[in-house]
Design an enzyme around this catalytic site. Structure first.
Site, PDB file in Angstrom:
ATOM      1  N   CYS A 380      49.267 -20.009  32.703  1.00  0.00           N
ATOM      2  CA  CYS A 380      49.985 -20.929  32.762  1.00  0.00           C
ATOM      3  C   CYS A 380      49.990 -21.247  31.110  1.00  0.00           C
ATOM      4  CB  CYS A 380      50.640 -21.153  33.305  1.00  0.00           C
ATOM      5  SG  CYS A 380      52.890 -21.624  32.230  1.00  0.00           S
ATOM      6  N   HIS A 519      51.919 -16.047  35.788  1.00  0.00           N
ATOM      7  CA  HIS A 519      50.856 -16.800  37.669  1.00  0.00           C
ATOM      8  C   HIS A 519      50.457 -15.379  38.771  1.00  0.00           C
ATOM      9  CE1 HIS A 519      51.929 -20.870  36.954  1.00  0.00           C
ATOM     10  NE2 HIS A 519      52.812 -20.597  36.102  1.00  0.00           N
ATOM     11  N   GLU A 521      48.776 -15.467  40.678  1.00  0.00           N
ATOM     12  CA  GLU A 521      48.247 -15.933  41.870  1.00  0.00           C
ATOM     13  C   GLU A 521      49.613 -15.415  43.539  1.00  0.00           C
ATOM     14  OE1 GLU A 521      50.276 -19.512  40.055  1.00  0.00           O
ATOM     15  OE2 GLU A 521      48.934 -17.448  39.741  1.00  0.00           O
TER      16      GLU A 521
END
EC number: 6.3.4.2
Length: 547
Positions: A380, A519, A521
């Site tokens: 990001c 993102h 993750e």
């Protein structure tokens, strides 16, 4: 029709209700049942989207664009069940819904009260999609006795009375403090917590007791007697080296069996715990170690980057190495040379964030990784800073910057390589935003598709040219600088399907340098590591001098 398990907490906060809920969900799955987990938070924010990471930790984003509590990340990581907007609600959202209905006249002139209007709204939320799964696990945030939590406790009391007998179960998580001076494990705080719970009409069926060590049989019997639960329903929750030991640890303590006994499910299906045994083996038997520097701005609170820390662990499992993550404040690099801080690391990760503080330090971290050929993952804002670094130092745009930091009146002119995202396509609709819109819920949120460039590193990593990832941002790299940057080796290897929004960049002549606008993750799991994190740690392992 689902059976409902309500998880409450007492004595102190941060005991691990979310992890206990997630681990129980995983154990029920291991026995062949379907589950969904929900979080009911008493705070008055509509959602955590506008809350500081220092206040509340990270914001977990769902595929359908909800900004939620970080516990939903635990739920997903342990069960693999993708969370939805309907899996997280706060007092703020509940009261907002009630007041909207009142303004529309839906209550037909009635006086609006906590009971029944607020509690009915909570019960309606709990009931959403209840026929989809075998078990619905609902965690109540905070601790029993908190004034803001009372409507939720009253709602689940009513809910359990309205359901057929034996369809709801209450699990209460408490603390057993150890008094070193007297050498005693004290049960009194738990007794008082259960007394408080019973005073509002709720009686726990299962007690989960956090402690530093085992709970002696004498204390178990005492808790069972004074808290009116069966002795085999007193479950010890000892401190663990890794959160991913929790399913196996709770199974050894008999938590899943206690739940099935309480629901009178007999004979109980045998659990298949092979998934978690493999996870535990990868955690406890690594074949090496890599060190990753995380250069961020919320490093004082690791929960601010919870999903990133866990995704790195998953990447380590995929490569059978232990990942040691060091948190470095990006502001340090605005005053000092990053070399002494970063030269001993095997890889560098720059995560997301908001605001100008620390951004020049993140740019220096990206420059160090690019010029020293150290594996780099920018997420990001970490991608945007890598693009600005390349624009300044490769494409001769020395005044490259971002509108997020430099749009205020009176600042010097700059080249807006990163700009405020004004419109984008979501499904079949065009979404528009203005810089002065409300902050809450106005970002580009949730899952969006991206198209990967054939032959790029990311296409190789994913093994595909079309992907879907979760986003949370309101600023975007301006595509008009693409040619100038690609001429200098920064490849735009992932784009939105309409070709207007850069999703991924990578450095062509670098062992591993990737920046992503989304993102990754948020979708990583211990038994299914995200491909970007798995390959990032593989590159770190190859770069490591310790393996």
């Amino acid at each position: 029709m689902a059976r409902f398990i309500f998880i409450t907490g007492g004595v102190v906060s941060s005991l691990g209700k979310g992890l206990a809920s997630a681990a129980l969900g995983a154990l029920l799955q291991a026995r062949g049942f379907t589950v969904r987990l929900r979080k009911l938070d008493p705070y008055l924010n509509v959602d955590p989207g506008t809350m500081s990471p220092f206040e509340h930790g990270e914001v977990f984003v769902t595929d359908d664009g909800a900004e939620t509590d970080l516990d939903l990340g635990h739920y997903e990581r342990f069960t693999g069940v993708a969370a939805r907007k309907t899996d997280s609600v706060s007092s703020g959202r509940i009261y907002s819904n009630v007041l909207e209905k009142e303004r529309r006249g839906d209550y037909l002139g009635k006086t609006i009260q906590v009971i029944p209007h607020v509690t009915n709204e909570i019960k309606d939320f709990i009931s959403i999609d209840e026929d989809e799964v075998d078990f619905m696990l609902c965690e109540i945030g905070g601790t029993v006795g908190d004034i803001e939590g009372l409507p939720f406790f009253e709602a689940i009391r009513q809910f359990s009375q309205e359901k057929p007998r034996g369809q709801c179960l209450f699990m209460h998580l408490t603390l057993l403090p150890y008094i070193k001076a007297s050498g005693e494990l004290k049960t009194k705080p738990t007794q008082h917590s259960v007394k408080e719970l019973r005073s509002i009409g709720l009686a726990p069926d299962i007690l989960v007791c956090r402690s530093e060590g085992p709970i002696p049989q004498k204390e178990r019997e005492k808790l069972a007697l004074f808290c009116n639960v069966r002795p085999d329903a007193v479950i010890a929750a000892q401190d663990l080296k890794s959160i991913y030991e929790a399913p196996l640890a709770y199974h050894r303590e008999g938590l899943d069996q206690a739940v099935l006994d309480a629901f009178q499910i007999s004979p109980a299906p045998k659990p298949d715990l092979s998934r978690w045994e493999d996870v535990a083996d990868r955690i406890h038997n690594p074949e090496g170690e890599v060190r990753v520097a995380i250069v961020g701005k919320y490093t004082q609170l690791e929960d601010a980057y919870k999903s990133i820390a866990e995704a790195l662990t998953h990447g380590g499992m995929a490569n059978r190495v232990r990942v040691t993550a060091d948190w470095i404040d990006a502001e340090i690099f605005e005053r000092e040379d990053p070399t002494p801080y970063l030269e001993d690391f095997d890889a560098i990760l720059v995560p997301g964030g908001f605001g100008e503080r620390g951004t020049e330090g993140k740019i220096k971290a990206a420059e160090f990784a690019r010029t020293r050929k150290v594996p780099y993952l920018g997420i990001c804002l970490g991608m945007q800073m890598a693009v600005i670094e390349a624009a300044r130092n490769l494409a001769d745009l020395g005044d490259a910057g971002s509108e997020e930091f430099d749009h205020e009146a009176g600042k010097k002119r700059f080249t807006p390589v990163v700009y405020h995202l004004k419109e984008w396509v979501q499904g079949n609709y065009k979404v528009t935003r203005k810089a002065d819109d409300d902050k809450g819920g106005t970002m580009r949120l949730g899952a969006y598709d991206a198209v990967l460039k054939d032959g790029s590193r990311v296409a190789e990593v994913y093994g595909a040219t079309q992907i879907e990832e979760r986003h949370r941002h309101r600023y975007e790299v301006d595509i008009k600088y693409r040619d100038a940057l690609e001429d200098k080796g920064l490849v735009f290897s992932g784009m939105s399907p309409d070709g207007r929004l850069p999703e991924i960049v990578e450095v062509a002549d670098h062992p591993w340098f990737i920046g992503v606008q989304f993102h990754p993750e948020l979708k990583s799991k211990p038994f299914a590591p995200h491909p970007l994190f798995a390959d990032f740690i593989r590159a770190a392992k190859e770069n490591s001098r310790l393996v």
